[in-house]
Design a protein around this motif. Structure first.
Motif, PDB file in Angstrom:
ATOM      1  N   LEU A  15      95.949  75.727  54.405  1.00  0.00           N
ATOM      2  CA  LEU A  15      96.245  75.870  55.388  1.00  0.00           C
ATOM      3  C   LEU A  15      95.812  77.690  55.798  1.00  0.00           C
ATOM      4  O   LEU A  15      95.325  77.862  56.572  1.00  0.00           O
ATOM      5  CB  LEU A  15      97.745  75.760  55.936  1.00  0.00           C
ATOM      6  CG  LEU A  15      98.163  76.159  56.916  1.00  0.00           C
ATOM      7  CD1 LEU A  15      97.446  75.351  58.494  1.00  0.00           C
ATOM      8  CD2 LEU A  15      99.721  75.861  57.576  1.00  0.00           C
ATOM      9  N   ALA A  16      95.560  78.636  55.288  1.00  0.00           N
ATOM     10  CA  ALA A  16      96.292  79.161  55.099  1.00  0.00           C
ATOM     11  C   ALA A  16      93.973  79.763  55.149  1.00  0.00           C
ATOM     12  O   ALA A  16      93.488  80.657  55.773  1.00  0.00           O
ATOM     13  CB  ALA A  16      96.317  80.680  53.103  1.00  0.00           C
ATOM     14  N   LYS A  17      93.249  79.047  54.435  1.00  0.00           N
ATOM     15  CA  LYS A  17      91.785  79.255  53.820  1.00  0.00           C
ATOM     16  C   LYS A  17      91.662  78.656  55.278  1.00  0.00           C
ATOM     17  O   LYS A  17      90.391  79.366  56.409  1.00  0.00           O
ATOM     18  CB  LYS A  17      91.531  78.243  53.307  1.00  0.00           C
ATOM     19  CG  LYS A  17      90.167  77.883  53.120  1.00  0.00           C
ATOM     20  CD  LYS A  17      89.388  76.969  52.185  1.00  0.00           C
ATOM     21  CE  LYS A  17      87.465  77.164  52.459  1.00  0.00           C
ATOM     22  NZ  LYS A  17      87.659  75.881  51.171  1.00  0.00           N
ATOM     23  N   ASN A  18      91.910  77.964  56.031  1.00  0.00           N
ATOM     24  CA  ASN A  18      91.235  77.056  57.949  1.00  0.00           C
ATOM     25  C   ASN A  18      91.923  78.606  58.728  1.00  0.00           C
ATOM     26  O   ASN A  18      91.011  78.133  59.365  1.00  0.00           O
ATOM     27  CB  ASN A  18      91.800  75.236  57.715  1.00  0.00           C
ATOM     28  CG  ASN A  18      91.598  74.769  57.249  1.00  0.00           C
ATOM     29  OD1 ASN A  18      90.668  75.051  56.281  1.00  0.00           O
ATOM     30  ND2 ASN A  18      92.027  73.482  56.532  1.00  0.00           N
ATOM     31  N   LEU A  19      93.323  78.610  58.676  1.00  0.00           N
ATOM     32  CA  LEU A  19      93.729  79.720  59.573  1.00  0.00           C
ATOM     33  C   LEU A  19      92.501  80.926  59.574  1.00  0.00           C
ATOM     34  O   LEU A  19      92.210  81.866  60.760  1.00  0.00           O
ATOM     35  CB  LEU A  19      94.601  80.381  59.206  1.00  0.00           C
ATOM     36  CG  LEU A  19      95.985  79.502  59.680  1.00  0.00           C
ATOM     37  CD1 LEU A  19      97.682  79.450  59.020  1.00  0.00           C
ATOM     38  CD2 LEU A  19      95.976  79.053  60.932  1.00  0.00           C
ATOM     39  N   ASN A  20      92.267  81.393  58.237  1.00  0.00           N
ATOM     40  CA  ASN A  20      91.275  82.202  57.688  1.00  0.00           C
ATOM     41  C   ASN A  20      89.851  82.066  58.528  1.00  0.00           C
ATOM     42  O   ASN A  20      89.189  82.834  59.543  1.00  0.00           O
ATOM     43  CB  ASN A  20      90.925  82.948  56.627  1.00  0.00           C
ATOM     44  CG  ASN A  20      92.832  83.864  55.711  1.00  0.00           C
ATOM     45  OD1 ASN A  20      92.939  84.417  56.296  1.00  0.00           O
ATOM     46  ND2 ASN A  20      92.731  83.636  54.834  1.00  0.00           N
ATOM     47  N   LYS A  21      88.794  81.168  58.510  1.00  0.00           N
ATOM     48  CA  LYS A  21      87.845  81.162  59.131  1.00  0.00           C
ATOM     49  C   LYS A  21      87.925  80.782  60.090  1.00  0.00           C
ATOM     50  O   LYS A  21      87.745  81.174  60.555  1.00  0.00           O
ATOM     51  CB  LYS A  21      87.984  79.193  58.711  1.00  0.00           C
ATOM     52  CG  LYS A  21      87.491  78.840  57.313  1.00  0.00           C
ATOM     53  CD  LYS A  21      87.001  78.022  57.323  1.00  0.00           C
ATOM     54  CE  LYS A  21      86.741  77.236  55.690  1.00  0.00           C
ATOM     55  NZ  LYS A  21      86.270  75.689  55.476  1.00  0.00           N
ATOM     56  N   ILE A  22      89.329  80.496  61.101  1.00  0.00           N
ATOM     57  CA  ILE A  22      89.443  80.410  62.875  1.00  0.00           C
ATOM     58  C   ILE A  22      90.078  81.615  63.270  1.00  0.00           C
ATOM     59  O   ILE A  22      90.344  82.307  64.551  1.00  0.00           O
ATOM     60  CB  ILE A  22      90.460  79.477  62.933  1.00  0.00           C
ATOM     61  CG1 ILE A  22      91.468  79.308  62.666  1.00  0.00           C
ATOM     62  CG2 ILE A  22      89.820  78.037  63.018  1.00  0.00           C
ATOM     63  CD1 ILE A  22      92.725  78.277  63.579  1.00  0.00           C
ATOM     64  N   GLY A  23      89.615  82.965  61.830  1.00  0.00           N
ATOM     65  CA  GLY A  23      90.395  84.211  62.931  1.00  0.00           C
ATOM     66  C   GLY A  23      91.419  84.261  62.559  1.00  0.00           C
ATOM     67  O   GLY A  23      91.902  85.545  63.136  1.00  0.00           O
ATOM     68  N   ILE A  24      92.378  84.084  61.882  1.00  0.00           N
ATOM     69  CA  ILE A  24      94.182  84.513  61.652  1.00  0.00           C
ATOM     70  C   ILE A  24      94.215  84.154  60.397  1.00  0.00           C
ATOM     71  O   ILE A  24      94.268  83.692  60.182  1.00  0.00           O
ATOM     72  CB  ILE A  24      94.604  83.136  62.218  1.00  0.00           C
ATOM     73  CG1 ILE A  24      94.618  82.692  63.844  1.00  0.00           C
ATOM     74  CG2 ILE A  24      96.410  83.096  62.554  1.00  0.00           C
ATOM     75  CD1 ILE A  24      95.279  81.484  63.893  1.00  0.00           C
ATOM     76  N   PRO A  25      93.970  85.901  60.051  1.00  0.00           N
ATOM     77  CA  PRO A  25      94.902  86.737  58.783  1.00  0.00           C
ATOM     78  C   PRO A  25      95.722  86.286  58.477  1.00  0.00           C
ATOM     79  O   PRO A  25      97.072  85.736  58.906  1.00  0.00           O
ATOM     80  CB  PRO A  25      95.032  88.519  59.300  1.00  0.00           C
ATOM     81  CG  PRO A  25      94.287  88.754  60.531  1.00  0.00           C
ATOM     82  CD  PRO A  25      94.755  87.390  60.979  1.00  0.00           C
TER      83      PRO A  25
END
Length: 115
Positions: A15-25
């Motif tokens: 989940l953290a990785k996917n959030l980072n991918k879409i620009g949500i740190p």
């Protein structure tokens, strides 16, 4: 601002990785993880308590998965006489696959029966 994901591994990391991918740190820090028990106080020594229980509260899909795996490997079934309460709708529906009976879960600050 960053989001702190406290969901257990590996789904929390994903989940953290996917959030980072879409620009949500976001960061991942799991408060707990689930693994099959290696403790001498395992489910095998507590199985009678499971069947003697009147209420079972389920907190996660992982706990359902590992308990079901143990029961299946030992030709046992989930107790039917027990009232089951799940924390969260997705956990309730995951549990329903295994117990095939009514169970309760908390949704929007009220208890809802699932059929």
């Amino acid at each position: 601002m960053k989001i702190l994901v406290v969901r257990p591994s590996p789904s929390g990391e994903e989940l953290a990785k996917n959030l980072n991918k879409i620009g949500i740190p976001s960061w991942h820090f799991s408060l707990f993880d689930f693994y099959p028990s290696t403790s001498p106080i395992s489910l095998s020594k507590k199985i009678n308590e499971l069947y003697e229980s009147k209420i079972i509260v389920i907190f996660s899909k992982k706990s359902i998965f590992y308990t079901n795996l143990y029961l299946k490997n030992n030709n046992l079934k989930w107790p039917f006489h027990v009232k089951y309460y799940a924390i969260g709708k997705s956990t309730a529906f995951f549990l329903k696959k295994y117990i095939k009976k009514k169970l309760l879960f908390l949704q929007k600050k009220k208890t809802v029966k699932v059929y």
